[in-house]
Scaffold this motif. Sequence first.
Motif, short mmCIF file in Angstrom:
data_model
loop_
_atom_site.label_atom_id
_atom_site.label_comp_id
_atom_site.label_asym_id
_atom_site.label_seq_id
_atom_site.Cartn_x
_atom_site.Cartn_y
_atom_site.Cartn_z
N TYR A 1 0.90 -1.35 -0.12
CA TYR A 1 -0.04 0.12 -0.01
C TYR A 1 0.74 1.37 0.08
O TYR A 1 0.42 2.18 -0.94
N THR A 2 1.91 1.52 0.88
CA THR A 2 2.81 2.32 0.83
C THR A 2 3.45 2.80 -0.29
O THR A 2 3.53 3.81 -0.65
N ILE A 3 4.18 1.68 -0.88
CA ILE A 3 4.83 1.91 -1.98
C ILE A 3 3.86 2.25 -3.26
O ILE A 3 4.21 3.29 -4.09
N VAL A 4 3.02 1.67 -3.52
CA VAL A 4 1.86 2.13 -4.45
C VAL A 4 1.64 3.51 -4.07
O VAL A 4 1.38 4.34 -5.27
N TRP A 5 0.88 3.93 -3.19
CA TRP A 5 0.56 5.16 -2.73
C TRP A 5 1.61 6.20 -3.08
O TRP A 5 1.15 7.31 -3.88
N ARG A 6 2.80 6.09 -2.72
CA ARG A 6 3.89 6.87 -2.90
C ARG A 6 4.29 6.92 -4.39
O ARG A 6 4.45 8.24 -5.02
N ALA A 7 4.01 5.92 -5.00
CA ALA A 7 4.37 5.93 -6.72
C ALA A 7 3.50 6.68 -7.34
O ALA A 7 3.52 7.42 -8.33
N ALA B 1 13.91 7.35 2.33
CA ALA B 1 13.38 7.10 3.46
C ALA B 1 12.15 7.87 3.64
O ALA B 1 12.15 9.25 3.36
N HIS B 2 11.25 7.50 4.72
CA HIS B 2 9.90 8.18 4.98
C HIS B 2 9.35 7.96 6.24
O HIS B 2 9.85 6.81 6.82
N ARG B 3 8.52 8.38 6.81
CA ARG B 3 7.43 7.91 7.77
C ARG B 3 6.13 7.88 7.26
O ARG B 3 5.38 8.49 8.03
N LEU B 4 5.81 7.07 6.23
CA LEU B 4 4.34 7.20 5.82
C LEU B 4 3.62 5.60 6.03
O LEU B 4 2.77 5.65 5.30
N HIS B 5 4.37 4.92 6.62
CA HIS B 5 3.70 3.61 6.74
C HIS B 5 2.45 3.72 7.39
O HIS B 5 2.41 4.60 8.41
#
Length: 79
Positions: A46-52, A61-65
Amino acid sequence: MGDVGSLTLGFVLAVLAIRLATVGRQLVPLMFFLILYSSFLFDTTYTIVWRAVRGEKFWVAHRLHLYERSCRWAGAICA
C-alpha cells in the motif's frame, strides 16, 4: 531495528516458512506464515503504490507506513 535487521529477519523467517511447508508436505505451516505476514505485506505494498501514484520517490526514507501514521494519530511515541 533498521533496514539491515529487518531484511535479515524477513529472510530468515521466509526460509523458515518454506522449510516448514516442504518438510511435512502440508499447507498448514505455509498458510500460517501467509496469515502472519499479510499485514506487513499489505502495509508495504500500500505504501509503495501510494507513493508511486503520488509521484514520490518510494525508495527514499520516509515515515508514511500505516503503522507510523496510526502511532502519530493516536499520539503515541514511535521510533
